[in-house]
Every structure is written in C-alpha cells, then in structure tokens.
Design an enzyme around this catalytic site. Structure first.
Site, mmCIF file in Angstrom:
data_model
loop_
_atom_site.group_PDB
_atom_site.id
_atom_site.type_symbol
_atom_site.label_atom_id
_atom_site.label_comp_id
_atom_site.label_asym_id
_atom_site.label_seq_id
_atom_site.Cartn_x
_atom_site.Cartn_y
_atom_site.Cartn_z
ATOM 1 N N LYS A 160 0.846 -0.945 -0.179
ATOM 2 C CA LYS A 160 0.117 0.025 0.086
ATOM 3 C C LYS A 160 0.815 1.308 0.130
ATOM 4 O O LYS A 160 1.361 1.543 1.154
ATOM 5 C CB LYS A 160 -0.690 -0.047 1.228
ATOM 6 C CG LYS A 160 -1.929 1.069 1.037
ATOM 7 C CD LYS A 160 -2.428 1.796 2.330
ATOM 8 C CE LYS A 160 -1.614 3.016 2.475
ATOM 9 N NZ LYS A 160 -1.503 4.234 1.823
ATOM 10 N N GLU A 209 10.132 1.008 10.368
ATOM 11 C CA GLU A 209 11.421 2.117 10.026
ATOM 12 C C GLU A 209 10.664 3.521 10.233
ATOM 13 O O GLU A 209 10.063 3.924 9.241
ATOM 14 C CB GLU A 209 11.935 1.906 8.611
ATOM 15 C CG GLU A 209 13.319 2.336 8.553
ATOM 16 C CD GLU A 209 13.369 3.730 8.039
ATOM 17 O OE1 GLU A 209 13.439 4.698 9.010
ATOM 18 O OE2 GLU A 209 13.282 3.959 6.916
ATOM 19 N N CYS A 239 14.284 10.274 6.125
ATOM 20 C CA CYS A 239 14.260 10.054 7.571
ATOM 21 C C CYS A 239 15.907 9.900 7.867
ATOM 22 O O CYS A 239 16.317 10.166 9.258
ATOM 23 C CB CYS A 239 13.630 8.582 7.922
ATOM 24 S SG CYS A 239 14.431 7.269 6.944
ATOM 25 N N GLU A 282 11.869 16.472 13.921
ATOM 26 C CA GLU A 282 12.301 16.065 12.534
ATOM 27 C C GLU A 282 11.924 17.059 11.628
ATOM 28 O O GLU A 282 10.845 17.249 11.499
ATOM 29 C CB GLU A 282 11.717 14.581 12.194
ATOM 30 C CG GLU A 282 12.394 13.973 10.937
ATOM 31 C CD GLU A 282 11.982 12.677 10.745
ATOM 32 O OE1 GLU A 282 10.889 12.285 11.135
ATOM 33 O OE2 GLU A 282 12.677 11.848 10.142
#
Ligand SMILES: O=CCCC(=O)O
Length: 494
Positions: free
Chosen positions: A191, A267, A301, A398
């Site tokens: 997906k 992750e 990331c 982040e």
C-alpha cells in the site's frame, strides 16, 4: 531537451503506461476500484492534479489478502534459486526502465530527476542483493550442551506481509521490503502513500514482467489509509506488517499489530545530529553536509537535522556551507538544470516555513534562504540558520525539508549529550580527521547507524534501522532477509 519534452517513443515502456492507467494490481490483474472511485495525484512541481488512480475500497484490500493467500503455498514451495532468479530479472528490468520510473517518481513526488534516477538505482540494488540472499535462508544443526540430542533449527517464510510505504522514496522503500519478502518465500500486499501510487504500480508491472506469479505481489491504492489498513491487519491470514513513516503512525500500527501479535518491522522517524569536530577536513564536512541535508531535498528519515559545529570552525563551516547551498538550482524536477525539486505537498512546505519562523522568533539568524519560492509548485529556498537555540522546534523535531540549523558547541561531552537528548536514534554523522575519536563517538551515540566523514549511510548490503523510537527491525543486509523468516527448532534424538 527537458525530460518533460521526451516523446513516448523515446521512453515508453509497459511499466510506465500501466502505471499511468491508474489501476490497482490484485491477483495478477489490473483492476478499477470495485466501486469505480478514483482520486487525483498531484504534480507538486506544478501544484496540479495530472492523473486519476483507482481508490481501492476495503473490499478491494480484502481481495488482495485473498490473492496473497491463494499464492502463498506455491510461492513458499518455489525453490529459493528460482525466487532469486525472478528477483534478478526484476532488477534488470528496473534498470532498463530507469528513466521512465524516474520520471514517474519526479512527477508525483517533486524530487529532481537526477535524484529520482539515483533512487531507481538504489531501489533496484535491493532486488539484486536479495536475489543473492534468496539461497541464504539457511538453518543450523547443533549438539545440545547435555549431549543428549541435537538442536535442528530451520527457517520458514513468515507468511503474507503487508507493506505500508512512504512518498519520499516510493521505489526504494517498496523494493527494500518486497525484495527480502519474496526471497524468503512470502507473498505480499503493497500500500503506497496516496501521494505516490504511480511508482508502486510501475513496480508491479516490472514484477509481473519478471515472472512473479499472480498473487505474490498485490498493489492496492486507497486514498484513505486508516480503514483499509485496519481491515487487512485484522485478518488472521496477514502475518506481518512492515511500515516506513512517522513514529506517530508507527505507534498506532504497533498497537493494532499487538492485538494479533503480528510480526512488525518499523522504520520510523529520525532527528540526525551532524557533528563537526575542530579537526574535521572542512571540504569533506561541507560535501557530506550537502548530501546529508539535501539528498531528496531533506525529505528523508536519514537527513541531517541538527548541525553541531565546534565554535573554532563554525564561521568557516557556515561560509562554505552557504556557498555550496547558493549553487543549488530550485525548480521543477523534470528540468535537468534543477537539483532541488518541489516539496511533496503545500502542507509540508508550509510546515517548513513555520519551523523557520519559530527559530527566528527564538533568536536564530537566517544566513541563506528562509522563504517559499513564488510559484504554483511547492518550492522552498534551501535554508541555513545560525545561532539556533537548543529549544527551537527545528532542533527538537524531525525537519523533513531543506532547512539546516546550526548550533555551536565547545565540549565533546556536551555534544554527545545533546546528540542523544532526543527520543529517536536512527542515524548520526560525525566529521573528524581522527578516526579513533570518530569510532569512540560512534560507539557513544544512541543510533542504529553512524556515518563518519560521510553524508550518506544507506546501502542495500547494510542493516538499515534505528534505535529508540526510530523503530524495530532491520532492512537490507542479511538481517533484512531474516525479518521475513521464522525459525523453528526441533529437538532430535538419533
Ligand atoms: O527516508 C527513509 C529512507 C532513506 C534511505 O533509505 O536512505
């Protein structure tokens, strides 16, 4: 000629055409949504919808589960060598289709075309690596310490694996999961993010052409994630979920997985420190900083988030970093002149502007950039901030965009403490000419990966993954294969 001007004769492939047809791929068939619904996919470089894609319903998702289930026993029984050869063909086809896949990636994610080509190469390497690993799902035989019997350990495919992948690396994050799963003998459902379904559909076409049997890979394209993923995770036939994305969503998926004790690989988010020691070679440090910050426009990331620069080299580092940033050309990713493309959505771009305003309000100085580009697309100037206080949002959170905040430090102990003072621990970067110091710092930083005198650590042959709230499990390396294998121990007397 810009990439946009290429004619279909220059580049046309089945994968490209099948992707743009916008149909989901279930049980080896290309299908509209069962209720006929579609949703629009936007070109972030233009800020406009350019194609419609099937909006998979929960029923379509359950059809994908049924197809993966029907194919499971056959694929698990397919000899590992044969599974590896199919993956190897998929690698070859992905490389042969590099330019078309790259064009799709640029169109739907906004990234610069050269970056997109690099992603295709990176993503394809997962298929080559796991084509080689397919034969290495080996067990062991040992004698029990008592000497009374033997311990035979065999490895078995986990079973149907559900992949939820992000928009930032739509090809590589798919192959990083599909490669090991197929090598291990698992069937799969992918997906993709609603922003980037086309690359996933192109990958389905490539696997189809490579000879992956019907049902082994299914690609569904719902615009609404929550209800569709929840329906699949509640089904006892689905044994594993692998997710790449934010820590917040990862926690929700882990709670859902806990209800059925599903296997998970997560992750999740990062907040990478990039530490420049006083003895660093500044040419290397700036080149590394450019890669660590601007690979994929900072939407990664693994991107360097917080630059800790020793006060003795701060002025020089800032000046050289600013000069390198000024060379970046911002604009639509399909123009090969540009090397900093659009951010994926207006919301992401506006989020960057908020982070910049927050840092300024707390006293940070804007050395370069700091503003949106006046255009219909979602562009942000590469931005360098200096004298950023430790409590600024861009240090605590982040960033996920082309914004580089610099904090100065004087003491080694202090910078190690700051590097570790966050909930996440994906990757860290250290710049120093003293390898012993670099290795000692690497051992003290709480992160799953460390780059010394480098701005990039990602490699299909290496175990990628984080500590703390950056996730669970590894992708790539031999460890990546083991994530899709269950061990069974049999005690045998003979
Ligand atoms: O953003 C997540 C993945 C980045 C990478 O594989 O280098």
């Amino acid at each position: 000629m810009t990439v946009d001007q290429m004619t279909r004769e220059d580049t046309a492939t089945t994968a490209y055409e099948k992707a743009l047809a916008g149909k989901q791929y279930i049980g080896g068939e290309w299908l509209d949504a069962s209720d006929g619904a579609t949703f629009g996919v936007e070109d972030p470089g233009k800020g406009e919808v350019f194609v419609q894609v099937a909006d998979s319903t929960p029923d379509d998702c359950m059809a994908a589960v049924a197809a993966a289930d029907a194919a499971a026993a056959g694929w698990a029984a397919t000899p590992p060598r044969q599974r590896g050869e199919i993956l190897r063909r998929a690698f070859d086809l992905m490389i042969a289709n590099r330019d078309d896949i790259a064009k799709l990636i640029t169109l739907e994610s906004g990234k610069a075309y050269a970056e997109a080509q690099g992603e295709v190469d990176y993503g394809a390497e997962f298929l080559r690596w796991f084509s080689e690993e397919a034969c290495r799902g080996l067990g062991t035989v040992a004698t029990a310490p008592s000497g009374e019997y033997n311990i035979i350990t065999t490895l078995h495919p986990v079973g149907i694996s559900l992949f939820v992948t992000p928009w930032n690396f739509p090809a590589a994050m798919a192959t990083r999961k599909i490669g090991p799963a197929l090598a291990a003998g698992c069937t799969t459902i992918l997906k993709p993010a609603k922003e980037t379904p086309l690359t996933a559909l192109a990958m389905a076409a490539i696997f189809e052409e490579a000879g992956v049997p019907a049902g082994v890979i299914n690609v569904i394209t719902p615009s609404k994630s929550h209800s569709t993923i929840a329906a699949m995770m509640a089904d006892p036939r689905v044994k594993k979920i692998s997710f790449t994305g934010s820590t917040g969503v990862g926690k929700v998926l882990m709670e859902q997985a806990a209800r059925r004790v599903m296997r998970t690989s997560m992750e999740l988010g990062g907040n990478a420190p990039f530490i420049v020691m006083p003895d660093a070679d500044l040419d290397v440090a700036v080149a590394s900083a450019m890669v660590a910050k601007f690979r994929n426009g900072g939407q990664s990331c693994t991107a360097a988030n917080r630059f800790y620069v020793h006060e003795s080299v701060e002025a020089e580092f800032v000046e050289r970093f600013r000069t390198a940033m000024a060379d970046l050309k911002v604009g639509h990713g399909l123009d090969p002149e540009n090397n900093l493309g659009a951010m994926v959505t207006r919301k992401e771009r506006d989020g960057m502007l908020e982070l910049i305003e927050d840092a300024k309000a707390r006293g940070a100085e804007v050395v370069f950039g700091g503003e949106a580009v006046d255009s219909a697309g979602y562009f942000l100037q590469p931005t360098l901030l200096r004298n950023v206080p430790r409590d600024a949002r861009c240090i605590r959170e982040e960033i996920f965009g082309p914004v580089a905040p610099i904090v100065t430090f004087t003491e080694l102990e202090d910078v190690i403490e700051q590097a570790n003072d966050v909930e996440v621990g994906l990757v860290s970067f250290v710049q120093t000419s003293d390898l012993a110091l670099g290795m000692s710092m690497a051992s003290r930083i709480d992160a799953g990966m460390v780059g010394i005198n480098r701005g990039k650590v990602s490699d299909p042959a290496a175990p990628f993954g984080g500590w703390k709230e950056s996730g669970i499990g590894k992708e790539g390396g031999h460890e990546g294969l083991l994530e899709y294998l269950e061990s069974k121990y049999t005690a045998v007397s003979w």
